[in-house]
Design a protein around this motif. Structure first.
Motif: not given
Length: 149
Positions: A2-8, A34-39, A65-71, A75-76
């Motif tokens: 299922t594709v989830i709309d992560p909103g803003d 960005e969707r799927g990626s955080v720096e 950990d923070s960069a991966c968690g926010y990436a 998506l949620i």
């Protein structure tokens, strides 16, 4: 799947990041979402070093950990949250640089478990130097009012 709309997600992540006292203490700033990626970037600070003057491994772990968690958070759905449930870090080179970049990217999205990979780079006069990599699993938390951002 299922594709989830992560909103803003950009605004939600910026708000969540601003409330993280650990990241504020490290002097870290969110530099790309960005969707799927955080720096996340932070300057070198001698207060965050180990006995040889390199950036402490625990600080590197926190940034990754923070960069991966926010990436994963990109998506949620807006009413859900993310908690790290495991990670492994490879430290490949001493944390020596003027600034540090922590990049988290989604490897495998999922409805309950999201797998992310992270890379930490030391930045200075020359090219960016890869100093650590991380593989982590993040759990999507739903229905917990105490964990909603």
């Amino acid at each position: 799947m299922t594709v989830i709309d992560p909103g803003d997600f950009q605004t939600r992540i910026e708000k969540s990041f601003a409330s993280q006292q650990a990241m504020a203490m490290l002097g870290a700033e969110l530099t790309r979402v960005e969707r799927g990626s955080v720096e996340i970037e932070m300057p070198f600070d001698p207060k965050l070093t180990q006995q040889h003057g390199f950036l402490h491994a625990g600080v590197i772990a926190a940034g990754l950990d923070s960069a991966c968690g926010y990436a994963a958070y990109t998506l949620i759905e807006p009413e859900a949250s993310i908690l790290t449930i495991e990670f492994k870090i490879n430290l490949m080179s001493p944390g020596r640089g003027e600034r540090f970049l922590f990049r988290g990217e989604i490897t495998k999205p999922g409805s309950t478990i999201i797998v992310a990979d992270g890379r930490a780079y030391a930045l200075g006069d020359g090219p960016a130097k890869l100093i650590a990599s991380m593989s982590g699993s993040m759990m999507v938390i739903r229905g917990r009012q105490d964990l909603v951002e």
